[in-house]
Design a protein around this motif. Structure first.
Motif: not given
Length: 287
Positions: A273-281
């Protein structure tokens, strides 16, 4: 006479599955909007069997979540300088959105120096001092994955930490300490216990919420618990047993995590979940 278990199981496997499905949807949306899939780079030093198995599991979960997985395998003889150079290069690579340094990395390596080479915006495992400070002050950043998974479990089962007495047995930098800080941020009264705690049993019996993260099999038993306590067993020891004696604890707790199937799956789910969030940012799609 055998006591009948009364505790309700906190199913980390089912909750992790839901989180991974949500991450897969978010990853697909990022790819649709940017043409780029979120990418997690995993750095593995040596060939420790447990680490190799864990990394393989994470790569399989990445595929399910639509996350590209890049593995960097380094020999056990790698130096601290070489490892830091590798991690720094990944931090500077715009095609990599998250970095996981699998630990342990070997006694000859300065693990903290290697962790600190991870750029804060790519620290999806929440292991840098920047991430710990941001979490402690309630600032934007990434939490340590296991404590983050624990908090999501508590929320999913309606456990409100505010006003509760929480006891954390263990003080590691990526589990015990951040778990206590996250509980404190939710208005729990937090006690840290460790190998030098005087009368540990008395402290544990005060816990409305118990986080066991000491790394010793069946270290805590049902006799140590306050009746009705919520028990989060974050330990994983040889023989698939946790830090809590499940059979006796389940007769006194109100909620309890199994081992395996409790905290473990949540750790990986939060990482994804945090990897996807990081990519979004990084790709400019974050809301």
């Amino acid at each position: 006479m055998t006591q009948t278990p009364t505790a309700r199981l906190m199913d980390g496997t089912a909750l992790a599955r839901r989180i991974t499905e949500e991450s897969a949807e978010a990853a697909a949306e990022i790819r649709r909007r940017t043409g780029t899939a979120p990418c997690l780079a995993t750095v593995l030093v040596g060939e420790d069997p447990a680490s190799v198995t864990y990394v393989r599991m994470k790569r399989a979960r990445c595929r399910k979540a639509g996350i590209e997985s890049r593995q960097v395998a380094l020999p056990a003889s790698v130096t601290t300088a070489e490892l830091v150079e590798t991690v720094t290069a990944l931090s500077q690579d715009p095609s990599v959105h998250g970095i996981l340094l699998q630990h342990p990395v070997g006694p000859h390596i300065d693990e903290r120096a290697a962790f600190e080479a991870i750029a804060p915006e790519k620290d999806v495992d929440g292991v840098t001092t920047h991430s710990f400070a941001a979490m402690s002050f309630g600032l934007p950043g990434f939490v340590s994955c296991t404590p983050g998974g624990i908090m999501r479990l508590l929320d999913a089962y309606g456990v409100e930490p505010a006003g509760k007495r929480a006891v954390v047995v263990g003080r590691s930098a990526i589990l015990g300490k951040p778990a206590g800080m996250l509980l404190l941020a939710r208005d729990a009264t937090v006690t840290y216990c460790h190998s030098r705690t005087a009368d540990l049993a008395a402290a544990v019996r005060e816990a409305d919420i118990l986080i066991a993260a000491v790394g010793r099999p069946r270290f805590l038993t049902g006799d140590d618990l306050k009746p009705g306590a919520v028990v989060i067993d974050a330990g994983y020891n040889e023989g698939n047993v946790g830090d809590v004696d499940f059979a006796s604890a389940a007769t006194r707790a109100s909620l309890i995590t199994p081992v395996p199937g409790g905290v473990g799956p949540m750790t990986i789910a939060v990482l994804l979940a945090q990897t996807v969030e990081a990519a979004g940012r990084q790709l400019g799609t974050a809301a």
